[in-house]
Design an enzyme around this catalytic site. Structure first.
Site, mmCIF file in Angstrom:
data_model
loop_
_atom_site.group_PDB
_atom_site.id
_atom_site.type_symbol
_atom_site.label_atom_id
_atom_site.label_comp_id
_atom_site.label_asym_id
_atom_site.label_seq_id
_atom_site.Cartn_x
_atom_site.Cartn_y
_atom_site.Cartn_z
ATOM 1 N N HIS A 313 0.857 -1.185 0.000
ATOM 2 C CA HIS A 313 0.000 0.000 0.000
ATOM 3 C C HIS A 313 0.891 1.231 0.000
ATOM 4 O O HIS A 313 1.946 1.241 0.618
ATOM 5 C CB HIS A 313 -0.883 0.024 1.256
ATOM 6 C CG HIS A 313 -2.049 0.940 1.129
ATOM 7 N ND1 HIS A 313 -1.957 2.289 1.368
ATOM 8 C CD2 HIS A 313 -3.330 0.707 0.744
ATOM 9 C CE1 HIS A 313 -3.141 2.854 1.162
ATOM 10 N NE2 HIS A 313 -3.994 1.910 0.785
ATOM 11 N N ASP A 371 -7.893 -5.413 0.057
ATOM 12 C CA ASP A 371 -8.347 -6.252 -1.060
ATOM 13 C C ASP A 371 -7.978 -7.722 -0.920
ATOM 14 O O ASP A 371 -8.449 -8.553 -1.692
ATOM 15 C CB ASP A 371 -7.754 -5.709 -2.364
ATOM 16 C CG ASP A 371 -8.323 -4.334 -2.673
ATOM 17 O OD1 ASP A 371 -7.541 -3.389 -2.865
ATOM 18 O OD2 ASP A 371 -9.560 -4.215 -2.665
HETATM 19 C C1 SDX Z 1 -6.244 0.065 -2.834
HETATM 20 O O1 SDX Z 1 -4.390 4.539 -2.036
HETATM 21 C C2 SDX Z 1 -5.357 3.939 -1.378
HETATM 22 O O2 SDX Z 1 -5.729 4.291 -0.301
HETATM 23 C C3 SDX Z 1 -5.974 2.779 -2.134
HETATM 24 C C4 SDX Z 1 -6.975 1.932 -1.349
HETATM 25 C C5 SDX Z 1 -8.248 2.688 -1.078
HETATM 26 O O3 SDX Z 1 -8.968 2.292 -0.146
HETATM 27 O O4 SDX Z 1 -8.578 3.613 -1.864
HETATM 28 O O5 SDX Z 1 -6.410 1.515 -0.126
HETATM 29 C C6 SDX Z 1 -7.390 0.695 -2.135
HETATM 30 O O6 SDX Z 1 -6.036 0.382 -3.972
HETATM 31 C C7 SDX Z 1 -5.344 -0.874 -2.070
HETATM 32 C C8 SDX Z 1 -4.108 -1.340 -2.920
HETATM 33 C C9 SDX Z 1 -4.600 -2.472 -3.833
HETATM 34 N N1 SDX Z 1 -3.558 -2.809 -4.806
HETATM 35 C C10 SDX Z 1 -2.948 -4.038 -4.756
HETATM 36 O O7 SDX Z 1 -3.113 -4.859 -3.856
HETATM 37 C C11 SDX Z 1 -2.048 -4.306 -5.952
HETATM 38 C C12 SDX Z 1 -0.723 -4.857 -5.454
HETATM 39 N N2 SDX Z 1 -0.054 -3.752 -4.711
HETATM 40 C C13 SDX Z 1 0.950 -3.009 -5.474
HETATM 41 O O8 SDX Z 1 0.608 -2.784 -6.821
HETATM 42 C C14 SDX Z 1 1.475 -1.801 -4.678
HETATM 43 O O9 SDX Z 1 1.736 -2.246 -3.412
HETATM 44 C C15 SDX Z 1 0.652 -0.530 -4.585
HETATM 45 C C16 SDX Z 1 0.263 -0.007 -5.922
HETATM 46 C C17 SDX Z 1 -0.569 -0.757 -3.771
HETATM 47 C C18 SDX Z 1 1.521 0.525 -3.883
HETATM 48 O O10 SDX Z 1 2.600 0.759 -4.696
HETATM 49 P P1 SDX Z 1 3.704 1.887 -4.351
HETATM 50 O O11 SDX Z 1 3.376 2.597 -3.090
HETATM 51 O O12 SDX Z 1 3.921 2.698 -5.567
HETATM 52 O O13 SDX Z 1 4.939 1.016 -3.981
HETATM 53 P P2 SDX Z 1 5.975 0.520 -5.031
HETATM 54 O O14 SDX Z 1 5.252 -0.029 -6.230
HETATM 55 O O15 SDX Z 1 6.997 1.569 -5.216
HETATM 56 O O16 SDX Z 1 6.592 -0.755 -4.246
HETATM 57 C C19 SDX Z 1 7.724 -0.620 -3.416
HETATM 58 C C20 SDX Z 1 8.466 -1.946 -3.568
HETATM 59 C C21 SDX Z 1 8.822 -2.256 -5.024
HETATM 60 O O17 SDX Z 1 9.947 -3.132 -4.982
HETATM 61 P P3 SDX Z 1 11.448 -2.459 -5.204
HETATM 62 O O18 SDX Z 1 11.353 -1.642 -6.474
HETATM 63 O O19 SDX Z 1 11.686 -1.617 -3.969
HETATM 64 O O20 SDX Z 1 12.369 -3.645 -5.303
HETATM 65 O O21 SDX Z 1 7.593 -3.032 -3.154
HETATM 66 C C22 SDX Z 1 7.336 -3.873 -4.263
HETATM 67 C C23 SDX Z 1 7.662 -3.080 -5.520
HETATM 68 O O22 SDX Z 1 8.014 -3.961 -6.569
HETATM 69 N N3 SDX Z 1 5.906 -4.198 -4.197
HETATM 70 C C24 SDX Z 1 5.414 -5.425 -4.386
HETATM 71 C C25 SDX Z 1 4.033 -5.282 -4.170
HETATM 72 N N4 SDX Z 1 3.743 -3.999 -3.881
HETATM 73 C C26 SDX Z 1 4.902 -3.324 -3.905
HETATM 74 N N5 SDX Z 1 6.018 -6.596 -4.699
HETATM 75 C C27 SDX Z 1 5.179 -7.662 -4.795
HETATM 76 N N6 SDX Z 1 3.848 -7.632 -4.607
HETATM 77 C C28 SDX Z 1 3.234 -6.457 -4.293
HETATM 78 N N7 SDX Z 1 1.913 -6.407 -4.107
#
Ligand code: SDX
Length: 437
Positions: A313, A371
């Site tokens: 998140h 989720d």
């Molecule tokens: C919702 O914003 C809100 O409040 C949203 C929400 C709401 O109520 O409105 O809470 C609802 O959208 C919840 C989130 C649902 N999405 C998912 O579950 C999809 C999977 N999650 C990821 O796509 C991700 O965690 C995000 C999009 C939610 C957050 O992404 P960020 O903050 O941009 O973080 P990032 O992508 O920069 O990740 C940081 C690191 C990265 O690795 P490195 O580059 O440091 O090596 O963490 C890794 C990412 O690759 N990472 C994951 C991951 N999420 C982040 N690796 C594996 N699986 C994941 N789910």
């Protein structure tokens, strides 16, 4: 917001004059640096793709502390609201700032209940869609189309128009979501009934048929109501920011909510519940719990582009409080339905345990979000996977419209118009066809 006695000074190593900025403190949470005069005084923009460090507005509606895993709606903790209130209490709280008294609740419920029907001509919009159209495409279309029926309440500068539009959207979303489902399964639309609660009404519109009415199951209805409470609002997330940006141009509330639905559809946002359940079903199909190690290895391999959907998140760097409550709701619903051994729930808990002990997830502060479990609960309630994000949209409509109303009433609000760091071609002349090589 009050100005802090702390000032921020920006200095430049090239001898350009320093610039001083005011710092504002909110009631709780991080202070903000007011940079509105930055461009005027320095000719520079800030650069913050994804708005990782940007507050786009001030708000009194929802507060999140990502490190503590805290979520407050108008100051009330989500854990208390989920247990002591129902969704319409929460709607009143988000829209009006306070939980309703008994009299206010009766009046609010009656107002919402009496706006649940849609214009009879709305049904004809559905016929243009394929039966297998994704429900989110149907909702973007039909919610946007609502604007064509309410010319009496599109003046966003009229508080009465804003209030009636808010009620219409909260009240009609369940009807439209249920219609999208009925259309997809080839069953006739079921009209709302005024003698049922908000969530019972939705379950009946979803699962009643002319051949057999829906028998209300209070445990399942309560579970749905809790899902709606947990998803009602969440600060300035992507879809809420979309609604605010659309609203900043003066677009009508129906168009703004349609824009929010479109943004929520994405798998990185509201589409994650559908993607999380698909992920669990894929792991189950490929061998279940024994295959978790292989799947987690793929997630950790950057080249696989596989994410653990329902994890991570932007704000929560601790457990999403909604995920805990959703997991409890999972237990309750599965027990009620005699599905304690639901393989997907067991798989989800095993996957969560492994991920929470794995350095890759721990070091990146990746925890289950709202989720991760919501898909399992919704499946148990009989809701098809493709409709999960539609349920999320049905819940979030009250948050979107509360934030939209707050923005419209903010004397400081202006049309949102970000700038850019241009890295394209400097000015050049158009070559003739012969010169184009
Ligand atoms: C919702 O914003 C809100 O409040 C949203 C929400 C709401 O109520 O409105 O809470 C609802 O959208 C919840 C989130 C649902 N999405 C998912 O579950 C999809 C999977 N999650 C990821 O796509 C991700 O965690 C995000 C999009 C939610 C957050 O992404 P960020 O903050 O941009 O973080 P990032 O992508 O920069 O990740 C940081 C690191 C990265 O690795 P490195 O580059 O440091 O090596 O963490 C890794 C990412 O690759 N990472 C994951 C991951 N999420 C982040 N690796 C594996 N699986 C994941 N789910």
């Amino acid at each position: 917001m009050k100005q802090s006695d702390v000032k921020a000074t920006l200095s430049f190593s090239n001898g350009s004059p320093s610039v001083e900025f005011p710092v504002y403190a909110g009631s709780i949470g991080p202070d903000v640096l007011d940079i509105r005069k930055l461009y005027g005084e320095t000719g520079m923009f800030t650069y913050d793709p994804g708005f990782m460090s940007t507050a786009a507005c001030n708000s009194s509606i929802t507060y999140i502390d990502g490190d503590k895993g805290e979520l407050l709606y108008r100051g009330y903790p989500i854990e208390q609201l989920a247990v002591n209130c129902d969704f319409l209490d929460t709607c009143h709280l988000l829209l009006h700032g306070e939980l309703p008294s008994a009299t206010q609740k009766t009046e609010f419920v009656s107002t919402v209940t009496n706006h649940t029907m849609v214009h009879e001509q709305m049904q004809f919009f559905f016929r243009g869609f394929r039966r297998d159209a994704h429900p989110m495409s149907v909702l973007v279309g039909t919610v946007g189309a609502l604007a064509s029926f309410y010319h009496d309440s599109l003046d966003i500068n009229d508080p009465k128009h804003r209030d009636v539009s808010a009620i219409r959207l909260v009240a009609k979303m369940p009807t439209l979501v249920a219609m999208a489902y009925k259309y997809s399964v080839g069953q006739p639309f079921v009209y709302p009934r005024n003698d049922l609660s908000f969530s019972a009404n939705f379950m009946r519109m979803m699962f009643a048929t002319p051949a057999a009415d829906y028998k209300v199951n209070d445990v399942l209805v309560r579970a749905l109501d809790r899902i709606l409470i947990l998803h009602a609002d969440h600060e300035q997330n992507a879809s809420t920011s979309t609604v605010r940006l659309a609203g900043s141009s003066g677009a009508n509330p129906f168009a703004c909510i349609a824009a929010g639905i479109a943004c929520l559809w994405g798998p990185a946002h509201g589409g994650a519940n559908e993607a999380a359940l698909q992920m669990l079903q894929d792991i189950q199909r490929d061998g279940g719990v024994e295959k978790i190690g292989e799947f987690v290895a793929k997630v950790k391999d950057k080249n696989s582009n596989v994410k653990l959907m329902g994890f991570g998140h932007r704000v929560y760097k601790n457990y999403d409080p909604r995920a805990k409550l959703m997991r409890e709701t999972c237990h309750e619903v599965l027990n009620e339905l005699g599905l304690q051994n639901d393989p997907l729930f067991k798989l989800a808990m095993a996957l969560e345990k492994i991920a929470l002990e794995d350095e890759y997830f721990v070091s990146r502060k990746l925890y289950p979000n709202v989720d991760f479990y919501s898909g399992i609960v919704q499946s148990a309630l009989g809701i098809p996977v493709s409709l999960f994000t539609g349920i999320f949209a049905m819940a979030r409509t009250v948050g979107w419209i509360a934030q939209w109303k707050e923005m419209i009433s903010d004397p400081e609000q202006k049309i949102g118009r970000p700038r850019q760091l241009f890295i394209g071609s400097p000015r050049r002349d158009v070559p003739s066809m012969a010169q184009r090589g």
